[in-house]
Design a protein around this motif. Structure first.
Motif, PDB file in Angstrom:
ATOM      1  N   HIS A   9     -40.505  56.837  -2.196  1.00 15.45           N
ATOM      2  CA  HIS A   9     -39.410  56.291  -3.206  1.00 15.45           C
ATOM      3  C   HIS A   9     -39.284  55.614  -4.358  1.00 15.45           C
ATOM      4  O   HIS A   9     -39.242  55.612  -6.058  1.00 15.45           O
ATOM      5  CB  HIS A   9     -38.089  56.786  -2.601  1.00 15.45           C
ATOM      6  N   SER A  10     -39.557  54.434  -4.219  1.00 14.75           N
ATOM      7  CA  SER A  10     -39.649  53.421  -4.622  1.00 14.75           C
ATOM      8  C   SER A  10     -40.475  53.218  -5.909  1.00 14.75           C
ATOM      9  O   SER A  10     -40.204  52.643  -6.425  1.00 14.75           O
ATOM     10  CB  SER A  10     -38.944  52.106  -3.887  1.00 14.75           C
ATOM     11  N   LEU A  11     -42.103  53.542  -5.004  1.00 14.52           N
ATOM     12  CA  LEU A  11     -42.978  53.710  -5.516  1.00 14.52           C
ATOM     13  C   LEU A  11     -42.471  54.721  -6.277  1.00 14.52           C
ATOM     14  O   LEU A  11     -42.895  54.135  -8.138  1.00 14.52           O
ATOM     15  CB  LEU A  11     -44.485  54.021  -4.650  1.00 14.52           C
ATOM     16  N   LEU A  12     -42.658  55.682  -6.976  1.00 10.53           N
ATOM     17  CA  LEU A  12     -42.685  56.805  -7.427  1.00 10.53           C
ATOM     18  C   LEU A  12     -40.824  56.540  -8.995  1.00 10.53           C
ATOM     19  O   LEU A  12     -41.040  56.834  -9.533  1.00 10.53           O
ATOM     20  CB  LEU A  12     -41.599  58.448  -6.845  1.00 10.53           C
ATOM     21  N   SER A  13     -40.129  55.581  -8.444  1.00 11.19           N
ATOM     22  CA  SER A  13     -39.692  54.735  -8.966  1.00 11.19           C
ATOM     23  C   SER A  13     -39.723  54.256 -10.661  1.00 11.19           C
ATOM     24  O   SER A  13     -39.257  54.145 -11.932  1.00 11.19           O
ATOM     25  CB  SER A  13     -38.088  53.687  -8.938  1.00 11.19           C
ATOM     26  N   HIS A  14     -40.603  54.010 -10.248  1.00 11.02           N
ATOM     27  CA  HIS A  14     -41.463  53.224 -11.328  1.00 11.02           C
ATOM     28  C   HIS A  14     -41.820  53.733 -12.816  1.00 11.02           C
ATOM     29  O   HIS A  14     -42.171  53.114 -13.903  1.00 11.02           O
ATOM     30  CB  HIS A  14     -42.613  52.200 -10.868  1.00 11.02           C
ATOM     31  N   TRP A  15     -42.379  55.211 -12.377  1.00 11.15           N
ATOM     32  CA  TRP A  15     -43.198  55.889 -13.053  1.00 11.15           C
ATOM     33  C   TRP A  15     -41.380  56.203 -14.410  1.00 11.15           C
ATOM     34  O   TRP A  15     -41.668  56.793 -15.550  1.00 11.15           O
ATOM     35  CB  TRP A  15     -43.163  57.826 -12.732  1.00 11.15           C
ATOM     36  N   ARG A  16     -40.352  56.593 -13.452  1.00 15.64           N
ATOM     37  CA  ARG A  16     -39.373  56.879 -13.899  1.00 15.64           C
ATOM     38  C   ARG A  16     -38.594  55.461 -15.586  1.00 15.64           C
ATOM     39  O   ARG A  16     -38.475  56.221 -16.720  1.00 15.64           O
ATOM     40  CB  ARG A  16     -38.024  57.230 -13.779  1.00 15.64           C
ATOM     41  N   ARG A  17     -39.192  54.830 -14.952  1.00 20.04           N
ATOM     42  CA  ARG A  17     -38.840  53.267 -15.652  1.00 20.04           C
ATOM     43  C   ARG A  17     -40.024  52.914 -17.093  1.00 20.04           C
ATOM     44  O   ARG A  17     -40.020  52.923 -17.899  1.00 20.04           O
ATOM     45  CB  ARG A  17     -38.924  52.340 -14.929  1.00 20.04           C
ATOM     46  N   HIS A  18     -41.485  53.887 -16.141  1.00 23.30           N
ATOM     47  CA  HIS A  18     -42.296  53.193 -17.773  1.00 23.30           C
ATOM     48  C   HIS A  18     -43.102  55.137 -17.488  1.00 23.30           C
ATOM     49  O   HIS A  18     -44.246  55.534 -17.148  1.00 23.30           O
ATOM     50  CB  HIS A  18     -43.922  52.664 -16.763  1.00 23.30           C
ATOM     51  N   PRO A  19     -42.473  55.857 -18.520  1.00 21.64           N
ATOM     52  CA  PRO A  19     -43.200  57.311 -18.436  1.00 21.64           C
ATOM     53  C   PRO A  19     -44.088  57.741 -19.054  1.00 21.64           C
ATOM     54  O   PRO A  19     -45.375  58.137 -18.915  1.00 21.64           O
ATOM     55  CB  PRO A  19     -41.738  58.552 -19.148  1.00 21.64           C
TER      56      PRO A  19
END
Length: 824
Positions: A9-19
């Motif tokens: 979940h923490s790793l995937l949050s990066h993609w939400r901040r950097h689409p």
């Protein structure tokens, strides 16, 4: 499992901040998979069509054909049946339908009742077919569904042949080969105007293995050959499909550069997150597992999108590929895609493999860095520098491999390995070359802003390296393939002008008509020269070849272009002491001037010396040229297969009309020089249409890679640009400086791509063409083409940089000031 869930979940949050980075990874996988699967779809469709052609009459079939290459009298079939030979008659020829333009179908007439018991017909057992409808009135015309769709007809239709003959109703049979119409033998004789004539007699392998002997009065007129169309077509078209595969692989690799760049930047931006997760007790194995699962999910999404796009791309390119295979090799390929589950699953699998190859290096670098070093940019950059040194070493190793591949054997695979290692070595050397060029420019910069301009360009190299590598490969491929294509066009045009010396080319239907036409032609006063030629098919060391016999006439000496020849080549050919052969056959059989070739003839062995070698572009089969009198002496009974007529151009239309009225020849058997040249040029253009499309797509993919890299680095660039803004450099000027840096790097990459592209062109004409097709082309350099490509490359760079620079130009002072927030 809970720890794994929150880690993921923490790793995937990066993609939400950097689409944008998410879009970059997904786009790279999508484009790479799309181009690769599109090419594989084309190859798969062609090979499936070859297999269908080979299964028309089942496995292991042999043909009895006329030794003179003509038709067989129907009474021969009757005599052999009475002698106990289980032969089945076949009549086949090209047929045009009214309203179908230049498309020519293969009409095959059969007699199902004489086929061996247990034999298959169009992939189905004989006892499962409705033979009563096929043999009765009005009969049936079996056709494949894709051929029916290509013709724009429906089942049950009764089209007209070009001569006005009505075909039996069309009936779809799934396993009929593309471009083939199957009818009863009697119907075929009517449609082809060949009463009581046959093309060949079909035999089973079981009967042939019993070593039967032909009746003596037929033995010298018939020759037995194995019917193996799939093997012949596969061998002849192997190089075509291998070249397509190589282009698809290049596009796939260029697409993976996008993935590699986006994944590497994402991992670098998550250094602090990785450090925090490790400090909280997440094991390295669990962290790497979560990263791998994340990458696999992205690969699955990109693969699904890529497979769907690859299907669409293959549908767009299929007509050009079909036309190329038909024009170059006489191979019929279905005009509509029909792909099995293995292709769809293979496309997703190649996306997973590509993602693994693109992401493994970043995972390995992250796994090998110490825990505390994950948060230190210097440690990361030190590791990156070490990685680049290893890449430079690998480039040197690849250079050695290129030299080995150049000297190792004559296989096409070794030639493609040579191309691959050259391109890969050049890509790996690019960062070092750019750094050296920028370092050489730095001392020439006088002002501080100019020095910063060069120094900052060097600092951007790690983030833009992969995108610039993709641009380098795309430009080199376009230069190399473009130079080869234009050089081939120039050479092919000149060769056609020499080789097509006659104004009219005429092909009789049979031996009887050939004799009548010959007598008629010599009585026409406007014809300056009537040049009949005799031809038969044979095999030399397993390779299909055509043996042609010509008269000794001055026009051949003046107009037949020779690559190499002995000083008295034409005189020795006229004395029946020597032969000439095509360049590709000479290379396949490793023959040179002065070598002897032994031909098996009905009259015994015929040994001739090689006196000349000539180019025969576009002919996938080997070709030999002998004197006509010698050919007729060893193959008695041969009739002329073609007539070349030399006459004033103004007399051509009237003579063609007179020939059509006297002998009823259709347009496929009576061709004027201009029409033949136009047809050859159309085949040439369509042959390279798919190649040009893939090259353009590869350059587009490189542009996307550059766009994503610039966009991804946009936010990080503020840290380097904010101090300049604080010193008084305006935002618009900052944007223009960034544009200049991007154009400078692209221009330097272009300068390096030109010699690489010319080296690639040399490999294509001197290595790949020779090993794939058997002919070598001269290397031509076209400056105007290089200028056009340079302009296109700079345009692609401008388009890729437009959006990131627009965002930079509109950056507010508050955003620039925010970069100083964490300064000590």
């Amino acid at each position: 499992m809970r720890v794994f869930y929150w880690t993921l979940h923490s790793l995937l949050s990066h993609w939400r901040r950097h689409p944008v980075q998410f879009f970059g990874v997904l786009t790279g996988l999508w484009l790479a998979t799309s181009l690769w699967t599109g090419v594989q779809a084309l190859n798969s469709q062609a090979r499936e069509s070859y297999a269908r052609a080979s299964q028309l009459f089942g496995d292991e079939q042999y043909l009895l054909g006329a030794s003179n290459g003509g038709l067989i009298a129907q009474r021969t079939f009757i005599e052999l049946r009475q002698a106990g030979w289980p032969v089945s008659p076949i009549l086949q020829s090209r047929l045009r339908l009214q309203g179908q333009g230049e498309q020519r179908l293969q009409l095959i007439g059969i007699d199902p009742l004489t086929l061996p018991s247990g034999a298959a017909l169009a992939g189905q057992a004989l006892d499962t077919l409705d033979l009563a409808a096929f043999l009765g009135l009005p009969g049936r015309t079996w056709i494949a569904a894709d051929t029916l769709a290509d013709l724009g007809l429906v089942a049950g239709a009764r089209p007209l042949s070009e001569s006005g003959q009505v075909l039996p109703p069309l009936e779809v049979r799934p396993q009929v080969a593309p471009g083939v119409l199957m009818v009863d033998i009697g119907v075929a004789q009517r449609l082809l105007d060949a009463p009581e004539k046959l093309s060949a007699l079909l035999l089973t392998g079981e009967f042939v293995r019993s070593d039967p002997h032909l009746p003596p009065h037929l033995a010298e007129h018939l020759v037995l050959t194995r019917r193996d169309e799939a093997a012949d077509l596969g061998r002849l078209t192997e190089s075509f499909h291998l070249n397509l595969t190589a282009l698809g692989l290049l596009a796939f690799v260029v697409g993976l550069f996008i993935v590699h760049a986006a994944i590497g930047l994402a991992l670098e931006q998550r250094r602090a997150l990785l450090r925090t997760l490790r400090a909280c007790g997440v094991s390295l194995r669990l962290l790497l597992g979560a990263l791998a699962l994340e990458l696999g999910a992205l690969a699955l999404l990109g693969g699904l999108a890529g497979v769907l796009s690859g299907y669409g791309l293959a549908s767009l390119l299929l007509p050009d590929v079909v036309a190329s295979l038909r024009g170059l090799y006489g191979a019929e390929v279905a005009g509509q895609l029909s792909l099995g589950p293995s292709w769809w699953l293979g496309g997703v699998a190649i996306s997973l493999l590509g993602a693994s190859l693109a992401g493994i290096s970043s995972l390995v670098k992250a796994a090998r860095l110490p825990l505390l070093a994950l948060a230190q940019p210097e440690a990361w950059h030190r590791a990156q520098a070490l990685w680049l040194r290893r890449e430079a070493f690998l480039a040197g190793v690849l250079g050695v491999l290129a030299l080995i591949a150049l000297g190792a054997g004559d296989s096409l695979f070794a030639g493609l390995v040579l191309l691959a290692v050259i391109l890969l070595a050049a890509a790996l050397c690019l960062p070092l070359c750019l750094n050296l060029l920028l370092e050489a420019l730095l001392p020439r910069c006088r002002g501080p802003l100019a020095q910063w301009f060069i120094a900052d360009s060097r600092q951007q190299l790690p983030g833009l390296t992969l995108a610039l590598m993709a641009l380098l490969l795309a430009l080199a491929a376009n230069i190399g393939v473009g130079s080869m294509t234009e050089g081939f066009r120039k050479t092919f045009g000149g060769w056609l002008d020499q080789r097509l010396f006659a104004e009219i080319y005429l092909t009789p239907r049979d031996a009887q008509q050939a004799a009548a036409i010959g007598d008629w032609l010599i009585r026409q006063p406007q014809i300056r020269a009537v040049l009949p030629s005799w031809r038969l098919d044979l095999r030399l060391e397993g390779w299909p070849a055509q043996l042609s016999g010509i008269l000794d006439h001055p026009i051949y000496r003046d107009r037949w272009p020779l690559l190499s020849a002995s000083h008295d080549a034409w005189d020795r050919l006229a004395r029946q002491e020597a032969l000439m052969l095509s360049e590709q056959l000479a290379r396949r059989l490793n023959l040179h001037l002065g070598d002897r070739v032994s031909l098996a003839t009905p009259q015994g062995e015929w040994a001739l010396e090689v006196a000349g070698i000539y180019a025969d572009y576009g002919n996938p089969k080997g070709h030999l040229l002998v004197n006509a009198q010698g050919l007729l002496r060893h193959w008695p009974g041969l009739s002329p297969r073609n007539y070349s007529l030399h006459l004033p151009a103004a007399e051509v239309p009237a003579l063609m009309q007179a020939v059509q009225m006297a002998f009823g020849l259709d347009s496929s058997r009576l061709i004027d020089q201009s029409e033949l040249k136009a047809w050859s040029s159309r085949v040439f253009e369509r042959t390279f249409a798919a190649t040009a499309a893939l090259n353009s797509l590869t350059l587009g993919v490189a542009g996307v890679a550059l766009f994503i890299s610039l966009l991804t680095l946009g936010q990080a660039r503020l840290n380097q640009l904010a101090p300049l803004w604080a010193l008084g450099v305006g935002r618009r000027q900052l944007a223009m400086l960034s544009l200049g840096q991007t154009l400078l790097l692209a221009l330097l990459t272009l300068l390096l791509a030109v010699p690489l592209g010319l080296l690639l062109a040399w490999c294509l004409v001197a290595v790949i063409n020779v090993r794939a097709f058997g002919w070598r082309l001269p290397l031509h350099v076209f400056p105007w083409q290089l200028l056009q490509l340079s302009g296109m490359a700079l345009l692609v760079t401008l388009l890729a940089a437009a959006w990131p620079l627009w965002k930079l130009g509109r950056c507010t002072p508050a955003e620039l000031l925010r970069t100083f927030t964490h300064e000590p």
